[in-house]
Scaffold this active site. Sequence first.
Site, PDB file in Angstrom:
ATOM      1  N   HIS A  30       0.879  -1.279  -0.094  1.00  0.00           N
ATOM      2  CA  HIS A  30       0.170  -0.039   0.106  1.00  0.00           C
ATOM      3  C   HIS A  30       0.842   1.217   0.067  1.00  0.00           C
ATOM      4  O   HIS A  30       1.303   1.886   0.946  1.00  0.00           O
ATOM      5  CB  HIS A  30      -0.997   0.119   1.300  1.00  0.00           C
ATOM      6  CG  HIS A  30      -1.624  -1.352   1.343  1.00  0.00           C
ATOM      7  ND1 HIS A  30      -1.133  -2.461   1.525  1.00  0.00           N
ATOM      8  CD2 HIS A  30      -3.120  -1.328   1.231  1.00  0.00           C
ATOM      9  CE1 HIS A  30      -2.333  -3.507   1.670  1.00  0.00           C
ATOM     10  NE2 HIS A  30      -3.263  -2.723   1.528  1.00  0.00           N
ATOM     11  N   HIS A 255      -4.294   2.836  -3.294  1.00  0.00           N
ATOM     12  CA  HIS A 255      -4.341   2.561  -1.948  1.00  0.00           C
ATOM     13  C   HIS A 255      -3.453   1.105  -1.836  1.00  0.00           C
ATOM     14  O   HIS A 255      -2.914   0.947  -0.868  1.00  0.00           O
ATOM     15  CB  HIS A 255      -5.874   2.367  -1.720  1.00  0.00           C
ATOM     16  CG  HIS A 255      -5.975   2.029  -0.384  1.00  0.00           C
ATOM     17  ND1 HIS A 255      -6.129   0.812   0.331  1.00  0.00           N
ATOM     18  CD2 HIS A 255      -6.717   2.740   0.634  1.00  0.00           C
ATOM     19  CE1 HIS A 255      -6.390   0.851   1.475  1.00  0.00           C
ATOM     20  NE2 HIS A 255      -6.881   2.025   1.990  1.00  0.00           N
ATOM     21  N   GLU A 391     -16.841  -4.669  24.760  1.00  0.00           N
ATOM     22  CA  GLU A 391     -15.935  -6.081  24.854  1.00  0.00           C
ATOM     23  C   GLU A 391     -14.667  -6.003  23.669  1.00  0.00           C
ATOM     24  O   GLU A 391     -13.764  -6.391  24.151  1.00  0.00           O
ATOM     25  CB  GLU A 391     -16.732  -7.227  24.342  1.00  0.00           C
ATOM     26  CG  GLU A 391     -17.767  -8.084  25.369  1.00  0.00           C
ATOM     27  CD  GLU A 391     -18.884  -7.107  25.598  1.00  0.00           C
ATOM     28  OE1 GLU A 391     -19.855  -7.450  26.543  1.00  0.00           O
ATOM     29  OE2 GLU A 391     -19.294  -6.280  24.704  1.00  0.00           O
ATOM     30  N   HIS A 454     -28.076 -16.044  25.082  1.00  0.00           N
ATOM     31  CA  HIS A 454     -26.791 -15.848  26.017  1.00  0.00           C
ATOM     32  C   HIS A 454     -26.201 -16.896  26.413  1.00  0.00           C
ATOM     33  O   HIS A 454     -25.327 -17.094  27.358  1.00  0.00           O
ATOM     34  CB  HIS A 454     -27.495 -15.003  27.540  1.00  0.00           C
ATOM     35  CG  HIS A 454     -27.653 -13.713  27.248  1.00  0.00           C
ATOM     36  ND1 HIS A 454     -28.392 -13.043  26.351  1.00  0.00           N
ATOM     37  CD2 HIS A 454     -27.109 -12.763  28.062  1.00  0.00           C
ATOM     38  CE1 HIS A 454     -28.351 -11.766  26.461  1.00  0.00           C
ATOM     39  NE2 HIS A 454     -27.524 -11.624  27.343  1.00  0.00           N
TER      40      HIS A 454
END
Length: 647
Positions: A30, A255, A391, A454
């Site tokens: 890149h 890019h 998280e 869950h």
Amino acid sequence: MKLTEDLLKLTSNTVRCLCADIVEKAKSGHPGAPMGMADLATVLWLKHLNVDPKDPTWADRDRLVFSGGHASSLVYALFHLSGMGGLKMEELMNFRQWGSRCAGHPERGVTPGVEVTTGPLGQGIAMAVGLALAAKRKGVQNRTWVFCGDGDLEEGISHEAASLAGALKLDNITLVYDSNRITIEGATSIAMADDAKKRFESYGWKVFEVDGHDMAAIDRVFLRARKVVGQPAIVIAKTHIGCGAPTKHDTPDCHGSPLGAEELAATKKALGFDPEKSFFVPEEVTNVFKFRTIQQHRIANKAKKLAGEQAPVAAPARKDLMKALPAFDPAKTYATRAACGTIMNALAPAFPGLVGGSADLAPSNKTYLKGLGDVAPGEFSGRNYHFGIRELAMAAIVNGITAFDGTLRGYGATFFVFSDYCKPAIRLAALMELPSIFVFSHDSYCVGEDGPTHEPVEQLASLRSMPNVRTWRPADANETAYAWVEMLMRTDGPSCILTTRQNLPILEGVTPEGVSKGGYVVYQAGKQDSETILFIATGSEVSICIEAAKRLAAEGRGVRVASFPCIERFYLETTPEYRCSVMPQEMKRRVIVEAGVRYGLDRFRLDFRTTAFVTLDRFGASAPYQTLSVKFGFTPENVYNVAKTIA
């Protein structure tokens, strides 16, 4: 040496051409982002960054994180020019090739000076927040600098990490945002319309804006950012991707692909370089980096003398950790999440580097270190972090904390089903060989009434499939204690521990030696031969198997129960002889029991005809866990009946 504007510009253009050459020779990489960030990086390195290229691990150094790891040629160009880690030009020429220290994305442990492995966008930002938090805790007067791009800010983890850093008023971190407004598919406007300035102001950050190619302005804004007190800082730098490339700048074409021979030659010509020369560094640029490196080395040595020689902090010995473990009443039952909390609090004084927290679940997963203080704005000496419901950022920040200097051991905690949010960071910890610790409570369908959203099913197999991760699923409070010792003793990769919501009995036959090997015989009765039924289980299912085995033993059948608190430890770190002593080849009649998908457990099978499985190959359900145990077959009665089918 006076850093004139002309000298700075010559230096940044040298960096541009060097980055383009690195990618061109590899025919992969890149070039655009490194070329666009060259002015920012040159000013930072030559005028503001407090590092010592002769000593990449100097304790009080600034931390520099390249969150956009695809721009790695910029890292390697700077490291070579400064002498960081002795990176030779030959290594740059071997970019992205087998055995090179110049990997496609920067890797900790491969290239000296690389603080953390980056590549998955956004994680570098979160790990940098961890590095900055660790510096605050350690009292190190440094700054964490982060280069990031549009892709980093599009990833959700950047929002999580930036929000927490703002809430904590973390004023030793500066984010340098390379805003070139181009991604692989085109202009960022096709998918990104938010205002970064307003966004970061709402997080509580001090926001600066600058022309990313005006080197005098960059110098001024970096100086201002360094002086910010009471809040983190971001410098939004408007840049041109592929700056210097006549036709490919400001386009996606530069890019993720080399410029191509024709465009590269035109770029060098436009920048005043000889198109026929590759990997060329003018003498003036060599000298300016040499002078800066000498200057940085002197500053570092002065700081070291002021700080005095400090002996490295030694990790506690295994015997000291074992001595600190609590005792559990064998007549009582304990949820291993509760036992885990008791154990952590007992070990914390013996392991002062243990710091961490939960994703807003400490009361549920019992990971709060009592009496050891909370991290808050202006107060960073505590050992408890409140990560909020974030998280992925939590896991990456834990990695940053652990990566800081080797004396801190970060941990993060949440429900096991939400480990899916953590896995990108756990994977990087494994790749970096960082001993981060992840505590996952509510480890099975026994979550119960909360239902299938869950109740983890496939998560255990997923963690076990990840190289260099050690996943512990203890069967009782004592296995939990010994597992913690093993996790704290490990220094070459991350560990995960899974704990129960429901109470479990204390088992006879649990030993620290057995747990340390990842698998061992916890119960056996009767004749041990080819007719023996071997039960193989982990976690809460071990006690179920023992009850079933005892019933068979009462009928005169030889039985054996093997507990496997860490399957990876057992298979990867013990001898074949030991493994055969636990699971003799002649014991082909096997019942394999685990409250998760069967995937990965076939390794325990020797014969289809004589092996039975009690696993959970469906999603859970909403009901009391006692009801679910019956419905899903995780009862001594069902395991006994299943064993009878192969008897």
